[in-house]
Design an enzyme around this catalytic site. Sequence first.
Site, PDB file in Angstrom:
ATOM      1  N   LYS A 144      52.201  40.085  33.102  1.00 36.92           N
ATOM      2  CA  LYS A 144      51.673  41.170  33.947  1.00 36.92           C
ATOM      3  C   LYS A 144      52.778  42.052  34.499  1.00 36.92           C
ATOM      4  CE  LYS A 144      47.153  39.572  35.213  1.00 36.92           C
ATOM      5  NZ  LYS A 144      46.192  39.252  36.257  1.00 36.92           N
ATOM      6  N   LYS A 192      44.286  38.208  23.785  1.00 34.28           N
ATOM      7  CA  LYS A 192      43.130  37.791  24.586  1.00 34.28           C
ATOM      8  C   LYS A 192      42.235  38.992  24.916  1.00 34.28           C
ATOM      9  CE  LYS A 192      43.794  37.091  28.976  1.00 34.28           C
ATOM     10  NZ  LYS A 192      44.225  36.619  30.301  1.00 34.28           N
ATOM     11  N   LYS A 240      40.477  42.702  30.677  1.00 38.26           N
ATOM     12  CA  LYS A 240      40.114  43.947  31.376  1.00 38.26           C
ATOM     13  C   LYS A 240      41.234  44.969  31.289  1.00 38.26           C
ATOM     14  CE  LYS A 240      37.884  41.201  34.824  1.00 38.26           C
ATOM     15  NZ  LYS A 240      37.851  40.660  36.157  1.00 38.26           N
TER      16      LYS A 240
HETATM   17  P1  TYM Z   1      40.065  36.396  35.873  1.00 45.27           P
HETATM   18  O1  TYM Z   1      39.394  37.267  36.871  1.00 45.27           O
HETATM   19  O2  TYM Z   1      41.119  36.992  35.001  1.00 45.27           O
HETATM   20  O3  TYM Z   1      38.980  35.743  34.909  1.00 45.27           O
HETATM   21  C1  TYM Z   1      37.852  35.035  35.415  1.00 45.27           C
HETATM   22  C2  TYM Z   1      37.555  33.866  34.499  1.00 45.27           C
HETATM   23  O4  TYM Z   1      37.335  34.326  33.158  1.00 45.27           O
HETATM   24  C3  TYM Z   1      38.163  33.606  32.262  1.00 45.27           C
HETATM   25  N1  TYM Z   1      38.568  34.495  31.165  1.00 45.27           N
HETATM   26  C4  TYM Z   1      38.441  34.193  29.863  1.00 45.27           C
HETATM   27  N2  TYM Z   1      37.936  33.114  29.246  1.00 45.27           N
HETATM   28  C5  TYM Z   1      37.926  33.120  27.889  1.00 45.27           C
HETATM   29  N3  TYM Z   1      38.404  34.154  27.139  1.00 45.27           N
HETATM   30  C6  TYM Z   1      38.912  35.255  27.727  1.00 45.27           C
HETATM   31  N4  TYM Z   1      39.351  36.281  26.991  1.00 45.27           N
HETATM   32  C7  TYM Z   1      38.947  35.312  29.154  1.00 45.27           C
HETATM   33  N5  TYM Z   1      39.381  36.242  30.043  1.00 45.27           N
HETATM   34  C8  TYM Z   1      39.143  35.724  31.269  1.00 45.27           C
HETATM   35  C9  TYM Z   1      39.364  33.188  33.086  1.00 45.27           C
HETATM   36  O5  TYM Z   1      40.045  32.076  32.511  1.00 45.27           O
HETATM   37  C10 TYM Z   1      38.718  32.851  34.417  1.00 45.27           C
HETATM   38  O6  TYM Z   1      38.216  31.534  34.409  1.00 45.27           O
HETATM   39  N6  TYM Z   1      43.386  33.720  38.517  1.00 45.27           N
HETATM   40  C11 TYM Z   1      41.996  33.814  38.136  1.00 45.27           C
HETATM   41  C12 TYM Z   1      41.036  33.880  39.310  1.00 45.27           C
HETATM   42  C13 TYM Z   1      41.218  32.815  40.346  1.00 45.27           C
HETATM   43  C14 TYM Z   1      40.826  31.457  40.228  1.00 45.27           C
HETATM   44  C15 TYM Z   1      41.171  30.862  41.478  1.00 45.27           C
HETATM   45  C16 TYM Z   1      40.252  30.700  39.204  1.00 45.27           C
HETATM   46  C17 TYM Z   1      41.743  32.991  41.575  1.00 45.27           C
HETATM   47  N7  TYM Z   1      41.713  31.820  42.282  1.00 45.27           N
HETATM   48  C18 TYM Z   1      40.948  29.509  41.710  1.00 45.27           C
HETATM   49  C19 TYM Z   1      40.016  29.337  39.469  1.00 45.27           C
HETATM   50  C20 TYM Z   1      40.369  28.763  40.709  1.00 45.27           C
HETATM   51  C21 TYM Z   1      41.807  35.069  37.297  1.00 45.27           C
HETATM   52  O7  TYM Z   1      42.574  35.984  37.373  1.00 45.27           O
HETATM   53  O8  TYM Z   1      40.649  35.072  36.580  1.00 45.27           O
END
Ligand code: TYM
Length: 338
Positions: free
Chosen positions: A111, A194, A197
Amino acid sequence: MDRIFSGVQPTGDLHLGNYLGALKNWVRLQHDYDCLYCVVDLHAITVWQDPGELASNTREVTAGLIAAGLDPADNIIFNQSQVAEHAELAWIFNCIARLGWLNRMTQFKEKAGKNRENASVGLYAYPNLMAADILLYKATHVPVGEDQKQHLELARDIAQKFNGDYGVELFPLPEPLILGAAARIMSLRDGSAKMSKSDVSENSRINMTDDADAIARKLRRAKTDPEALPADIDGLEGRPEAANLLGIYSALADRPFEDVVADQAGRQFSEFKESLTELAVAVLAPIGAEMARLISDPGYLDGVLADGAERASNIARPIIDEVFDTMGILNLRARRSP
Ligand code: TYM
């Protein structure tokens, strides 16, 4: 009962990777655990967010969680900033985690890119806030996509170091739940990247709010190779785009990957894409329609989030008090007027 915590950032449209990698599993798990699902606005602001859009994105993601099938009465659904204990515990974890641990985080490197010196301190410390999210509720299980695995390992290291430093068993070591073929959905334009967004190409992802025409167009343009679909899984070696589209099909249809590969064996991509489009529209269109209905009622969504924040705080506060007591922080909260 074991407890689940998971989160999603309100940084734009929810896409098929979020749905298949996370939300769909959350819906499946919601009755077997005590669950908290969080719209992590404090994580979102580690990179610039337009103040005109953050609140509406927060509501939109909330609508996505409910439209996907999470019941706000059974689950605690809230936005992170409204439970101040997340930030309190994150600061404490800034003092527990080691620089060397954070330096290994691949997502920060991705990032921050080349201009690392100009990344926010928040982006660097992001995994500490994520550990705080989970451990603030002593969550035991965390359903996420594959990309969050390293952050979860760090959360376990932080829990272990805190417990060890203070000679307590205060925090459980949370278990990641990374489930099935959809744990890593790839870009429609490049089977080695991947679905995300932040990809500049809208054609790289299917959004949960896309209508049938948009879904059909994006899948028609999805990158493929010249061969027909292979006879078995071994034949997917070196064919990441084919593997990704078959994985998406299997997750959307809720069928084992091997069975889908066997069913589609020998078909041309053009035919297979038609079946995939039909399936994706059948699954996503009702969710998109329900999202649109919910987004038109912000009062309802705000009510869900306010109620969730209240319930989350009731769990978090005694745990923060326990952390303060363990660390010897003079905690006068009980003496102050409410
Ligand atoms: P975020 O907002 O990027 O994504 C939310 C969830 O979607 C999953 N995900 C995917 N799974 C499969 N293939 C993909 N291409 C894909 N893109 C996204 C992510 O793995 C996630 O489960 N850091 C985290 C948010 C967070 C969090 C937490 C998660 C903050 N605190 C505590 C668990 C526990 C994030 O940026 O997710």
